[in-house]
Motif scaffolding. Structure first.
Motif, short mmCIF file in Angstrom:
data_model
loop_
_atom_site.label_atom_id
_atom_site.label_comp_id
_atom_site.label_asym_id
_atom_site.label_seq_id
_atom_site.Cartn_x
_atom_site.Cartn_y
_atom_site.Cartn_z
N LEU A 203 27.07 41.84 42.47
CA LEU A 203 28.69 41.39 42.70
C LEU A 203 29.60 41.88 41.29
O LEU A 203 30.38 42.11 41.33
CB LEU A 203 28.95 40.29 43.51
CG LEU A 203 30.16 40.04 44.23
CD1 LEU A 203 30.66 41.30 45.21
CD2 LEU A 203 30.01 38.96 44.97
N GLN A 204 28.86 41.04 40.64
CA GLN A 204 29.49 40.90 38.99
C GLN A 204 29.46 42.47 38.64
O GLN A 204 30.70 43.03 37.75
CB GLN A 204 28.63 40.52 38.32
CG GLN A 204 28.70 38.67 38.21
CD GLN A 204 27.87 38.03 37.41
OE1 GLN A 204 27.09 38.37 36.66
NE2 GLN A 204 27.84 36.88 37.46
N GLY A 205 28.70 43.33 38.91
CA GLY A 205 28.64 44.59 38.47
C GLY A 205 29.71 45.35 39.28
O GLY A 205 30.16 46.12 38.51
N MET B 2 25.73 46.29 32.50
CA MET B 2 26.39 46.11 33.84
C MET B 2 25.31 46.36 34.77
O MET B 2 24.48 47.35 34.58
CB MET B 2 27.51 47.27 33.83
CG MET B 2 28.13 47.36 35.19
SD MET B 2 29.70 48.30 35.51
CE MET B 2 29.25 49.98 34.75
N SER B 3 25.51 45.63 35.93
CA SER B 3 24.59 45.88 37.07
C SER B 3 24.76 47.23 37.67
O SER B 3 26.01 47.61 37.94
CB SER B 3 24.68 44.64 37.87
OG SER B 3 24.36 43.54 37.55
N MET C 46 34.93 48.19 38.44
CA MET C 46 36.41 48.26 38.59
C MET C 46 37.18 48.25 37.51
O MET C 46 38.07 49.00 37.34
CB MET C 46 36.92 47.35 39.70
CG MET C 46 36.41 47.56 40.82
SD MET C 46 36.89 46.47 42.07
CE MET C 46 35.83 45.02 41.90
N LEU C 47 36.63 47.31 36.31
CA LEU C 47 37.36 47.21 35.24
C LEU C 47 37.21 48.47 34.40
O LEU C 47 38.28 49.13 34.05
CB LEU C 47 36.73 46.07 34.24
CG LEU C 47 37.49 45.94 32.81
CD1 LEU C 47 38.88 45.77 32.97
CD2 LEU C 47 36.82 44.67 32.04
N GLN D 80 34.28 34.15 32.32
CA GLN D 80 34.11 35.20 31.58
C GLN D 80 34.72 36.69 31.93
O GLN D 80 35.28 37.24 30.92
CB GLN D 80 32.59 35.47 31.81
CG GLN D 80 31.49 34.59 31.29
CD GLN D 80 30.08 34.87 31.77
OE1 GLN D 80 29.66 35.89 31.58
NE2 GLN D 80 29.52 33.61 32.11
N PHE D 81 35.06 36.82 33.12
CA PHE D 81 35.70 37.97 33.42
C PHE D 81 37.27 38.13 33.17
O PHE D 81 37.74 38.64 32.45
CB PHE D 81 35.27 38.54 34.91
CG PHE D 81 35.64 39.86 35.37
CD1 PHE D 81 35.01 41.07 34.51
CD2 PHE D 81 36.65 40.22 36.18
CE1 PHE D 81 35.52 42.28 35.05
CE2 PHE D 81 36.83 41.29 36.50
CZ PHE D 81 36.28 42.47 36.09
#
Length: 145
Positions: free
Chosen positions: A33-35, A1-2, A40-41, A74-75
């Motif tokens: 942003l993906q991180g 994770m970023s 949050m997940l 993916q997410f």
């Protein structure tokens, strides 16, 4: 994770509201942003698989094609399984973001999300976003007391 700078994104769980709240304080490049979404997940899982998120986009651009493709392919497919049910996301967007938010591409994105048990909705008013999330919690039988 970023990893993302704390001055760029804030994340909190509000047990009184039963919500994950993410606020972007500035624009971030796609990996960071993906991180934020991964964070949050993880927070949602740590707080009883919280499936109601308020995401404030007003200080960053509406996502571009690269992030949308990652999110879609993916997410999103992982979310419902990871949280044990559909995700309800209220996105706060400003008037300056309306053209991107109301584009044909965004409409297609919303339709695709419903297929993977994710229900996003755009709002300009935080009060309206909170009311929509609360109504979803009541329908799902998970509204906080």
């Amino acid at each position: 994770m970023s990893v993302f700078p704390s001055n760029a994104f804030s994340l909190e769980y509000r047990p009184d509201l039963g919500l994950i709240i993410g606020r972007w304080l500035q624009d971030l490049p796609p990996p960071e942003l993906q991180g934020t979404y991964e964070a949050m997940l993880a927070a949602a899982q740590a707080h009883g698989n919280c499936r109601f998120w308020l995401l404030d986009l007003r200080r960053r651009p509406v996502a571009g094609p690269d992030l949308n493709a990652w999110f879609r392919d993916q997410f999103s497919p992982r979310i419902a399984a990871a949280l044990g049910g559909p995700l309800f996301t209220a996105y706060l967007a400003g008037p300056h973001q309306r053209p991107a938010a109301e584009s044909d591409a965004m409409e297609l994105y919303f339709r695709r999300e419903a297929v993977v048990d994710a229900f996003p909705q755009l709002f300009e008013s935080e009060a309206e976003a909170m009311a929509w999330l609360r109504a979803g919690q009541e329908r799902e039988g998970v509204a906080p007391a």
